[in-house]
Design an enzyme around this catalytic site. Structure first.
Site, PDB file in Angstrom:
ATOM      1  N   GLU A 321     -30.668  62.091  48.745  1.00 27.31           N
ATOM      2  CA  GLU A 321     -29.069  61.367  48.640  1.00 27.31           C
ATOM      3  C   GLU A 321     -29.024  60.457  47.870  1.00 27.31           C
ATOM      4  O   GLU A 321     -28.349  59.211  48.202  1.00 27.31           O
ATOM      5  CB  GLU A 321     -29.136  61.088  50.319  1.00 27.31           C
ATOM      6  CG  GLU A 321     -29.326  62.346  51.207  1.00 27.31           C
ATOM      7  CD  GLU A 321     -29.345  61.981  52.562  1.00 27.31           C
ATOM      8  OE1 GLU A 321     -29.000  60.915  52.941  1.00 27.31           O
ATOM      9  OE2 GLU A 321     -29.450  62.953  53.581  1.00 27.31           O
ATOM     10  N   ASN A 364     -33.063  65.591  46.217  1.00 33.32           N
ATOM     11  CA  ASN A 364     -32.608  66.572  47.460  1.00 33.32           C
ATOM     12  C   ASN A 364     -31.360  65.849  47.795  1.00 33.32           C
ATOM     13  O   ASN A 364     -31.105  64.659  47.903  1.00 33.32           O
ATOM     14  CB  ASN A 364     -33.774  66.438  48.637  1.00 33.32           C
ATOM     15  CG  ASN A 364     -33.319  67.070  50.104  1.00 33.32           C
ATOM     16  OD1 ASN A 364     -32.980  68.369  49.547  1.00 33.32           O
ATOM     17  ND2 ASN A 364     -33.424  66.565  51.136  1.00 33.32           N
ATOM     18  N   HIS A 399     -26.479  71.133  55.574  1.00 31.26           N
ATOM     19  CA  HIS A 399     -25.883  70.836  56.902  1.00 31.26           C
ATOM     20  C   HIS A 399     -24.476  71.250  57.073  1.00 31.26           C
ATOM     21  O   HIS A 399     -23.439  70.628  56.455  1.00 31.26           O
ATOM     22  CB  HIS A 399     -25.945  69.480  57.199  1.00 31.26           C
ATOM     23  CG  HIS A 399     -27.368  68.853  57.276  1.00 31.26           C
ATOM     24  ND1 HIS A 399     -28.236  69.075  58.020  1.00 31.26           N
ATOM     25  CD2 HIS A 399     -28.247  67.882  56.203  1.00 31.26           C
ATOM     26  CE1 HIS A 399     -29.370  68.476  58.140  1.00 31.26           C
ATOM     27  NE2 HIS A 399     -29.301  67.880  57.041  1.00 31.26           N
ATOM     28  N   GLU A 428     -32.676  71.724  54.757  1.00 29.87           N
ATOM     29  CA  GLU A 428     -32.296  71.119  55.895  1.00 29.87           C
ATOM     30  C   GLU A 428     -31.304  71.978  56.694  1.00 29.87           C
ATOM     31  O   GLU A 428     -30.490  71.400  57.260  1.00 29.87           O
ATOM     32  CB  GLU A 428     -31.665  69.718  55.677  1.00 29.87           C
ATOM     33  CG  GLU A 428     -32.888  68.702  54.861  1.00 29.87           C
ATOM     34  CD  GLU A 428     -32.508  67.353  54.785  1.00 29.87           C
ATOM     35  OE1 GLU A 428     -31.566  66.990  55.725  1.00 29.87           O
ATOM     36  OE2 GLU A 428     -32.946  66.530  53.995  1.00 29.87           O
ATOM     37  N   ASP A 430     -28.818  73.319  58.952  1.00 30.45           N
ATOM     38  CA  ASP A 430     -28.510  73.971  60.343  1.00 30.45           C
ATOM     39  C   ASP A 430     -26.938  74.186  60.253  1.00 30.45           C
ATOM     40  O   ASP A 430     -26.183  74.023  59.189  1.00 30.45           O
ATOM     41  CB  ASP A 430     -28.751  72.796  61.435  1.00 30.45           C
ATOM     42  CG  ASP A 430     -28.535  71.395  60.734  1.00 30.45           C
ATOM     43  OD1 ASP A 430     -27.660  71.238  60.012  1.00 30.45           O
ATOM     44  OD2 ASP A 430     -29.104  70.217  61.440  1.00 30.45           O
TER      45      ASP A 430
HETATM   46  O1  9MR Z   1     -33.502  64.223  61.576  1.00 25.26           O
HETATM   47  C1  9MR Z   1     -33.621  63.045  61.135  1.00 25.26           C
HETATM   48  C2  9MR Z   1     -33.156  61.990  62.420  1.00 25.26           C
HETATM   49  O2  9MR Z   1     -34.320  62.268  63.358  1.00 25.26           O
HETATM   50  C3  9MR Z   1     -33.227  60.567  61.954  1.00 25.26           C
HETATM   51  O3  9MR Z   1     -32.679  59.935  63.016  1.00 25.26           O
HETATM   52  C4  9MR Z   1     -32.170  60.588  60.870  1.00 25.26           C
HETATM   53  C5  9MR Z   1     -32.139  58.954  60.269  1.00 25.26           C
HETATM   54  O4  9MR Z   1     -31.822  58.734  59.121  1.00 25.26           O
HETATM   55  O5  9MR Z   1     -32.577  61.252  59.681  1.00 25.26           O
HETATM   56  C6  9MR Z   1     -32.712  62.824  60.110  1.00 25.26           C
HETATM   57  O6  9MR Z   1     -33.056  63.508  58.777  1.00 25.26           O
HETATM   58  C7  9MR Z   1     -32.066  63.426  57.890  1.00 25.26           C
HETATM   59  C8  9MR Z   1     -32.823  63.797  56.693  1.00 25.26           C
HETATM   60  O7  9MR Z   1     -34.036  62.861  56.514  1.00 25.26           O
HETATM   61  C9  9MR Z   1     -32.139  63.584  55.335  1.00 25.26           C
HETATM   62  N1  9MR Z   1     -31.009  64.468  55.593  1.00 25.26           N
HETATM   63  C10 9MR Z   1     -30.129  64.082  56.460  1.00 25.26           C
HETATM   64  C11 9MR Z   1     -30.987  64.478  57.681  1.00 25.26           C
HETATM   65  C12 9MR Z   1     -30.134  64.541  59.049  1.00 25.26           C
HETATM   66  O8  9MR Z   1     -29.686  63.100  59.220  1.00 25.26           O
END
Ligand code: 9MR
Length: 644
Positions: A321, A364, A399, A428, A430
């Site tokens: 990101e 990513n 997402h 990722e 969903d």
């Molecule tokens: O799934 C992850 C969640 O449990 C955490 O609280 C969150 C906090 O930053 O991060 C989530 O995973 C993220 C991923 O690492 C990067 N892309 C977005 C994902 C969803 O927030």
């Protein structure tokens, strides 16, 4: 961890036998099984102790329910408070809802509900309910979920406070769980149907155990630790590395021959504060010294974490990101960028290549289907690759939701990165059932679940078409019982994955595996209009009855009706006779009546239609004494079925 039957419980914490703790329930809403009740009404402390030298005594000064509560005095530290061993009560992999009522004797503070677990003497502290305002004028409920993810030899639930050490009261503490359903073993594995690339799921600690582990191993051949490899987990303190969260997940993947995606080495989130503090502990400003310090920390981090896993991790999301398409240069203004410019990316990829020479190295990001973001990422990748930065792969998070984005925008995203010497991965994915942050549904509406199935169908068809570009597709979660979307962008229950909260296949699953079955009997969300319907008879229905768990006095069972005829079954009543005095206490996926030994189960609203070749299953908890014989005969709509 001791081997435990789910309902074989420590006597001091059990309220009542099975028949009293499970109650009548609506067909699609399983009733939780209560495994712990502390109400102090018997005038004993019911197994509670202090974590240190506190004094615990039953009190009638105040009570939440009834006339008694537990008074805790003489606390000497905020983390000291009432504690109850649940070592013999909680089972690894089961999600418990824990609830406690708390009240202070004086003043106000914040209270927390916590768990301490120990394995071979090493303690881990986990927060079940975070800081919640409490005071002396009323009772406050602390309620949250907890899943034990490790083998332990010590396990307690306790109440602590944030800043003061005054006396407090607790009352009406309960813990309960919804019985897990066995996973469906008679449906195709996603990984066997989608063979163009590995199909993965992001997982957290407990998802390698019991039914979750079964589901993961059946359907997926790649995993991404969802949080366990992030900086806050692997290097919480400078140069002190910890792999306790990630190692079990990666060992599971290895044992099952799955690929592992490492997520993530550099990110602006979930990075401890110390990383961005200068030598004096102040927030870094953009100086040459700070840049050197930050890059040295980055290099040290990657050298350690990537080296720990060697070639076990086949792909790393090196950078996560980094794009902000609203900036003129397209770069997110993170501290990484503010202090080092693009050098943090150059360092991260170069060090990762050196330490993990065989791993694919990805950059990513999310919303890469949006043209401006896609183009900013493209420009960065082209620029860095031209410099020789070893970027092998572009990760598209995906997402998305039931109505966004379009297939054509997604296709444009994949096409954009063709021909620049990178692989692409969906990292990722969903599909939220919500299309705006203003919506909230008490339960996923059938039309949204159907739209979701079509979105999965169309996206997977696209991915498979682009198999020459795509080397992996990962979903951000295993099943709807554990998704980050339950708290983002607002707190509400979402259902973005292929399996529902009880791990059963949704229409979304059929969208991926066999779109002709979207809306069929394995999808609780929707039903198809049957073109023909008939009452089944011998030769047209087959019943499988299984005892899936058993303990003294209680058992869990499953009955599956298969439509072995050629006509659709439209609405069903399933009947059988118990011969050992068994009694159904709770049933899901249908509604039950029992008269003496005769049991009748009627379909739930969503599983009444069984297509030819399809099936429907119900699960139940029952009681037994003496023996627990399997019923010999079953009927569907009054006609005998073959018993398998
Ligand atoms: O799934 C992850 C969640 O449990 C955490 O609280 C969150 C906090 O930053 O991060 C989530 O995973 C993220 C991923 O690492 C990067 N892309 C977005 C994902 C969803 O927030």
């Amino acid at each position: 961890m001791r081997a435990l039957a789910r309902l074989a419980l420590a006597t001091c914490v059990v309220a009542a036998p099975l028949t009293a703790v499970v109650a009548a329930h609506a067909a699609d809403e399983p009733t939780p099984v209560t495994v712990l009740t502390s109400d102090f009404e018997d005038n004993t402390v019911q197994g509670w102790t202090g974590r240190s030298a506190e004094t615990l005594a039953v009190s009638t000064t105040v009570a939440h329910g009834g006339t008694h509560s537990l008074a805790v005095t003489g606390r000497t530290a905020t983390w000291n408070g009432p504690s109850l061993s649940v070592l013999d009560t909680f089972e690894k992999g089961t999600s418990y809802t824990i609830s406690a009522w708390v009240r202070l004797a004086d003043g106000s503070d914040n209270a927390r509900l916590s768990v301490e677990r120990r394995t071979s003497g090493t303690a881990t502290y986990e927060t079940v309910v975070g800081n919640t305002a409490v005071n002396s004028s009323g009772w406050v409920n602390l309620s949250g979920h907890y899943t034990l993810s490790a083998d332990v030899d010590f396990l307690t639930v306790y109440v602590e406070t944030a800043s003061t050490t005054g006396s407090l009261y607790i009352d009406d503490v309960t813990a309960s769980y919804v019985p897990a359903l066995p996973i469906q073993t008679d449906i195709p594995s996603v990984k066997d149907v989608v063979t163009e690339f590995p199909v993965g799921a992001a997982i957290t600690g407990a998802e390698i155990t019991t039914e979750h582990g079964d589901l993961l191993a059946k359907h997926f051949n790649s995993v991404t630790p969802g949080n366990a490899l992030k900086w806050d987990a692997t290097e919480p303190t400078e140069n002190v590395f910890s792999y306790t969260q990630a190692d079990p997940l990666i060992a599971f993947a290895k044992a099952h021959g799955m690929k592992v995606r490492g997520h993530t080495l550099v990110w602006h989130n979930q990075t401890p504060a110390w990383v961005f503090q200068d030598a004096t502990g102040a927030a870094m400003t953009a100086t040459a010294e700070n840049k050197a310090l930050l890059l040295a920390r980055l290099e040290n981090h990657i050298r350690n974490v990537a080296a720990h896993y060697g070639d076990t991790i086949g792909t790393w999301d090196v950078a996560n990101e980094v794009i902000d398409e609203s900036q003129s240069d397209g770069m997110r203004r993170s501290t990484w960028y503010d202090i080092t410019g693009l050098d943090y990316l150059r360092t991260a990829f170069a060090v990762a290549r050196e330490v993990a020479p065989t791993a694919k190295l990805c950059i990513n990001d999310y919303n890469t289907n949006v043209a401006a973001k896609r183009d900013a990422l493209y420009n960065l990748v082209v620029k860095l690759k031209a410099e020789g930065v070893p970027i092998d792969c572009v990760g598209h998070q995906m997402h998305i939701n039931v109505s966004w984005p379009s297939i054509s925008d997604t296709e444009a995203m994949l096409k954009k990165f063709e021909g620049i010497g990178v692989e692409q991965q969906i990292t990722e994915m969903d599909v939220s059932i919500y299309t705006s942050s203003g919506e909230t549904f008490p339960a996923p509406p059938a039309d949204r679940l159907l739209s979701q199935a079509y979105m999965y169908r169309d996206m997977f068809a696209l991915f498979r078409k682009y198999r020459a570009d795509l080397t992996s597709v990962t979903l951000w979660g295993l099943a709807d019982d554990n998704t980050w979307l339950d708290t983002y962008p607002v707190a509400r229950k979402d259902a973005p994955l292929l399996f529902d909260t009880r791990l059963q296949a949704k229409s979304a699953y059929w969208g991926v595996v066999d779109p002709s079955r979207i809306g069929g009997t394995s999808s609780p969300s929707a039903s198809v209009s049957p073109s023909t319907s008939a009452s089944p008879g011998a030769g047209t229905c087959a019943v499988t009855y299984r005892v899936t768990g058993s303990w003294t006095g209680g058992f869990q069972g499953e009955v599956k009706i298969a439509n072995s005829g050629t006509a659709v079954i439209s609405g069903w009543k399933l009947g059988w006779q118990f011969t050992g005095g068994q009694v159904v206490a709770q049933l899901w996926n249908g509604s039950v009546t029992q008269s003496g030994s005769a049991v009748t189960v009627t379909n739930a609203s969503w599983n009444g239609t069984i297509a030819a070749g399809g099936s429907a299953s119900v699960g139940f908890l029952g009681s037994w004494t003496g023996s627990n014989p399997v019923p010999a005969a079953f009927t569907v709509n009054g006609t005998a079925c073959t018993v398998l």
